[in-house]
Every structure is written in C-alpha cells, then in structure tokens.
Design an enzyme around this catalytic site. Structure first.
Site, mmCIF file in Angstrom:
data_model
loop_
_atom_site.group_PDB
_atom_site.id
_atom_site.type_symbol
_atom_site.label_atom_id
_atom_site.label_comp_id
_atom_site.label_asym_id
_atom_site.label_seq_id
_atom_site.Cartn_x
_atom_site.Cartn_y
_atom_site.Cartn_z
ATOM 1 C CB VAL A 151 31.073 46.601 47.366
ATOM 2 C CG1 VAL A 151 29.743 47.265 47.691
ATOM 3 C CG2 VAL A 151 32.230 47.486 47.817
ATOM 4 N NE ARG A 152 25.872 43.344 51.986
ATOM 5 C CZ ARG A 152 26.503 43.831 53.041
ATOM 6 N NH1 ARG A 152 27.603 43.265 53.488
ATOM 7 N NH2 ARG A 152 26.037 44.908 53.671
ATOM 8 C CB THR A 153 27.845 45.009 43.461
ATOM 9 O OG1 THR A 153 28.997 44.206 43.114
ATOM 10 C CG2 THR A 153 28.294 46.222 44.259
ATOM 11 C CG PHE A 187 34.125 36.376 32.463
ATOM 12 C CD1 PHE A 187 33.252 35.672 31.640
ATOM 13 C CD2 PHE A 187 34.719 37.532 31.974
ATOM 14 C CE1 PHE A 187 32.978 36.114 30.356
ATOM 15 C CE2 PHE A 187 34.452 37.985 30.688
ATOM 16 C CZ PHE A 187 33.574 37.273 29.883
ATOM 17 C CD GLN A 213 36.758 33.870 31.712
ATOM 18 O OE1 GLN A 213 37.276 34.424 32.680
ATOM 19 N NE2 GLN A 213 36.338 32.613 31.760
ATOM 20 C CB VAL A 251 35.650 31.213 40.057
ATOM 21 C CG1 VAL A 251 36.643 30.064 40.052
ATOM 22 C CG2 VAL A 251 36.237 32.418 40.786
ATOM 23 C CB ALA A 264 40.702 38.441 32.345
ATOM 24 C CE1 TYR A 265 37.243 43.525 38.340
ATOM 25 C CE2 TYR A 265 38.901 42.934 39.975
ATOM 26 C CZ TYR A 265 37.844 43.730 39.573
ATOM 27 O OH TYR A 265 37.400 44.734 40.386
ATOM 28 N N GLY A 266 42.306 41.060 37.119
ATOM 29 C CA GLY A 266 43.456 41.665 37.772
ATOM 30 C C GLY A 266 44.347 42.420 36.811
#
Length: 210
Positions: A164-166, A28, A39, A30, A126-128
């Site tokens: 990375v550029r995504t 998600f 999330q 920030v 949440a991602y971490g």
C-alpha cells in the site's frame, strides 16, 4: 523507516460487538546501513511486541461477537518458507504456546545480534520474521479465545493489506490506502453469524494456507 502503531476501534454490523484493528508496523529500508541486529530488535519491538501488548490490554474487553484483526503480511508466509524445516514445523504447530513463541522471537533477535541467524535457520529479514510472529500469535490467540470464551462468537484473524502507498511502503506501491483497507475492514465487519475465517492469515479476502 516509518512506523505506525495503532489500535483502532470501530463499529461493526448490527448485532456484532466492537472490532479492534491492530496495526503495528515498521520496516527498515533496504539501503539502511543500521546493523542487522539493531534492525531485528527495533522491528520486533514494534511489530510483534507492539501487537502483543495491545492485544493483552484489549482482548479482555472484547464483547461477544467482537472482531479482532491483527495486521500481519503475506511476507510472513514467504519468510516462513525460508526458515529451516525445524522452525517451519514449530511455527506450523497447532500446540505452540505464546510463551514458546516469545522465546523464539527473542532467540531471533539474539541470533541476529551475533550474526548467526541464518546459520540457526532464520530468514535474513527482520520484518518478515516479526510478521511470522504476528501471524502465529494470532493463531494462538484464536485458539485461546475458543478455549476461554467459547460461545461468545469472537473472531480473530491476521491479515495482509497488500503493498500500500504509505510512508513505509513508498509511492510506488500499487494499492491506495482505501484498497489496502479492504481486507482488514472485511474481517472487522464479518456478520454476527460468521464462524470463519478464524485464526487464519487472510490476504485479498482469502485464507492463506499456513
């Protein structure tokens, strides 16, 4: 928010079985105002459970000298350092089981829904936290492969491709997709006689001390 959930099967070096690169990612933004509990649930479902589900189906099909790469993130290591000492000890344990790990990931989501996750020792990401799950899951899977398929020469690692550029990471990320693929491809194409790294978190082709 963007997501990729892919199991890519590629050819390896001569004498090496197929390699599975398991990339399941969602994050998600920030500024996203989605409740943190939501999330946490959505992120965990894709990043951790998506990776686990694909591995459950494909690991039994891996032939001798195959390679398995679970795409995690260096954020998993950084987030581990923001966990309580008690949680850090559990996540670094050499004897933690997959069942115990799943229960911990479930607890994080429930704690996040109740807005008590930080009080319970979790980092506020949440991602971490989901990527802690992926890294620890990879360590567990490597141990299980050693126990059940010893002698097959299968190597399994978690890795960080970098920023990375995504669509997920955005246009300002310093790495191109080709540059981001370097570490996953390096692990997928480890030579037939390689024994390490195995059960590690690898970033920039180097083992990150967990």
């Amino acid at each position: 928010m963007a997501s990729i959930k892919v199991a890519v099967v590629t050819g390896g070096n001569k004498g090496v079985g197929l390699a599975v690169v398991n990339n399941a990612g969602i994050a998600f933004k920030v500024a996203d105002n989605t409740p943190f509990g939501t999330q946490a649930e959505v992120t965990m479902k894709t990043n951790f459970y998506g990776t686990r589900d694909v591995c459950k189906e494909l690991l039994p099909l891996i032939k001798p000298h195959g390679r398995v790469v679970n795409v995690s993130s260096i954020v998993s290591y950084n987030s581990l350092g923001r966990c309580s000492p008690e949680l850090q000890k559990v996540f670094r344990s050499e004897s933690i089981t997959e069942e115990e790990l799943v229960k911990l990931m479930e607890k994080f989501v429930e704690d996040a829904k109740q807005d008590i996750h930080q009080k319970e020792g979790w980092p506020n990401t949440a991602y971490g936290t989901s990527k802690i799950g992926v890294t620890v899951l990879s360590k567990i899977q490597a141990r299980e492969l050693d126990a059940t398929r010893k002698g097959d020469g299968i190597i399994l690692n978690a890795c960080c491709p970098g920023w990375v550029r995504t669509d997920m990471a955005g246009p300002n990320a310093p790495k191109s997709p080709d540059e981001g693929a370097e570490t996953p491809v390096y692990l997928a194409l480890l030579p037939p006689d390689a024994t390490a790294p195995h059960g590690e978190l690898v970033s920039e082709k180097k083992v990150v001390k967990w």
